[in-house]
Design a protein around this motif. Structure first.
Motif, PDB file in Angstrom:
ATOM      1  N   LEU A 132      22.082  41.039  24.664  1.00  0.00           N
ATOM      2  CA  LEU A 132      22.134  39.653  25.103  1.00  0.00           C
ATOM      3  C   LEU A 132      21.549  38.720  24.048  1.00  0.00           C
ATOM      4  N   ALA A 144      24.868  37.072  31.705  1.00  0.00           N
ATOM      5  CA  ALA A 144      24.036  37.988  32.482  1.00  0.00           C
ATOM      6  C   ALA A 144      22.953  37.220  33.221  1.00  0.00           C
ATOM      7  N   VAL A 152      18.895  43.609  34.884  1.00  0.00           N
ATOM      8  CA  VAL A 152      20.190  42.941  35.061  1.00  0.00           C
ATOM      9  C   VAL A 152      20.585  43.000  36.531  1.00  0.00           C
ATOM     10  N   LEU A 155      26.505  39.863  36.533  1.00  0.00           N
ATOM     11  CA  LEU A 155      27.281  39.529  35.343  1.00  0.00           C
ATOM     12  C   LEU A 155      28.505  38.741  35.763  1.00  0.00           C
ATOM     13  N   LEU A 166      22.158  33.448  28.965  1.00  0.00           N
ATOM     14  CA  LEU A 166      22.150  34.743  28.286  1.00  0.00           C
ATOM     15  C   LEU A 166      23.577  35.280  28.179  1.00  0.00           C
ATOM     16  N   LEU A 168      26.536  37.885  26.658  1.00  0.00           N
ATOM     17  CA  LEU A 168      26.708  39.260  26.199  1.00  0.00           C
ATOM     18  C   LEU A 168      27.222  39.262  24.772  1.00  0.00           C
ATOM     19  N   THR A 196      32.737  42.973  32.306  1.00  0.00           N
ATOM     20  CA  THR A 196      31.622  42.476  33.117  1.00  0.00           C
ATOM     21  C   THR A 196      31.752  42.932  34.568  1.00  0.00           C
ATOM     22  N   SER A 211      19.260  46.040  29.500  1.00  0.00           N
ATOM     23  CA  SER A 211      19.655  45.017  28.534  1.00  0.00           C
ATOM     24  C   SER A 211      18.635  44.954  27.412  1.00  0.00           C
TER      25      SER A 211
END
Length: 354
Positions: A132, A144, A152, A155, A166, A168, A196, A211
């Motif tokens: 991230l 995220a 996490v 998403l 944040l 990906l 996702t 993450s």
């Protein structure tokens, strides 16, 4: 562990360059973006790699070959249409088998490589691990959501109202559990199988998803501005090198003149690279410029730009912040009558000072 590199897609944000070239092969400091990713994968100790290719498969395959030049064993996997990142995992199911794998988007650029995250994943083996980074406009990315403990919890792909900033990064690590998730997916509102959604399925099923906040530099090189920025960053690390010839010229700072290149009566201010066989005559090449192989720059000025192989720029004033394609010819317009004469491909963008 294997690697799955995505090198399909049409690259619409880089048109008209990508009408005739694969977006993953647009060069940064005279080396295709895709090659930086392949080098990172090899440096992480991964040897078996599947490259998902689409309509530009012939060009990708010609550039990468069997992977031996990178210390890799490459298998090409054809994707009939770009139907989402999870769709790429779906068509790679037989190739991946029951191996863990890293999925790497071929047009992404990450400074610092992936060694640390690959090592961490190998030790801990969560079902999925994502990278991230904070971005200014998360609506353009997969986003995220984390809880107070940093886990996490959700998403979403390109949300209209993001729940965090944040995004990906284009590197994901998976155990074979991801195949269960992908098998359950239905196309999203974009008509694609979203990675996702697959990771969200793992979360909903109580699987372990970790993450990592990226500490280095990351860019999705999907548009011209980002390509130029990554080119600038890579050129910053150049070591000066003169393998060609420079006659009656000034080379200032970190300048690379490749073998067979000729610089005559010109001033080159680094960081800049002049590709093999290129000719720069009576011109100025400014910082953060990459001149590709066999290009010709004469009686012109250019700065903060990328020029692809065999292009010629002759007798024009100053060019800045530009991406100039293969075999392009840039010449002065007739002085009278004063007018702009253009031959432009579909989806071109032109800025003209009147």
């Amino acid at each position: 562990m294997k690697a799955l590199v995505l090198a399909g897609g049409s690259g619409t944000r880089l048109r008209p360059i990508t009408h005739t070239s694969a977006k993953q092969l647009v060069p940064v400091a005279n080396k295709p973006v895709l090659f930086y990713g392949l080098e990172s994968i090899a440096a992480a100790g991964i040897r078996e790699i599947g490259i998902v290719v689409g309509d530009t498969h012939a060009e990708i395959e010609a550039a990468v070959g069997d992977g031996a030049a990178f210390g890799l064993e490459v298998t090409y996997l054809r994707q009939a249409a770009p139907l989402g990142l999870a769709h790429a995992v779906l068509i790679a199911r037989d190739y991946l088998g029951d191996d863990d794998f890293v999925m790497y988007l071929g047009d992404n650029f990450i400074v610092g490589g992936i060694n640390a995250i690959v090592s961490s994943f190998g030790r801990e083996r969560p079902d999925a691990q994502i990278m991230l980074t904070r971005v200014g406009d998360p609506r353009q990315f997969g986003v995220a959501e984390l809880d107070a403990d940093g886990r996490v919890t959700g998403l979403e792909e390109k949300p209209a109202q993001p729940k965090s900033d944040l995004a990906l990064v284009g590197v994901y690590l998976f155990t074979p559990a991801i195949h269960e998730a992908v098998a359950e997916l239905k196309p999203s509102w974009r008509g694609e199988l979203e990675i996702t959604d697959a990771i969200q399925w793992l979360i909903d099923e109580g699987r372990r998803v970790e993450s990592t906040a990226i500490t280095g530099y990351w860019k999705d090189t999907g548009n011209v501005a980002d390509m130029l920025e990554v080119n600038r960053l890579v050129l910053e690390s150049l070591e000066p090198r003169l393998l060609g010839t420079a006659e009656g010229s000034e080379l200032i700072g970190r300048v690379v003149v490749e073998e067979g290149a000729v610089v005559e009566g010109s001033r080159v201010v680094g960081p800049a690279i002049i590709g093999p066989g290129a000719r720069v005559r009576d011109s100025y090449v400014g910082p953060f410029t990459s001149i590709g192989a066999d290009c010709v720059i004469e009686h012109s000025e250019i700065e903060y730009s990328i020029v692809l192989p065999r292009a010629s720029i002759e007798g024009v004033g100053r060019i800045e912040s530009s991406l100039i394609g293969h075999d392009v010819e840039v010449t002065p317009a007739p002085t009278t009558p004063r007018a702009h004469r253009l031959v432009l491909g579909d989806h071109s963008k032109v800025q003209i000072s009147s």
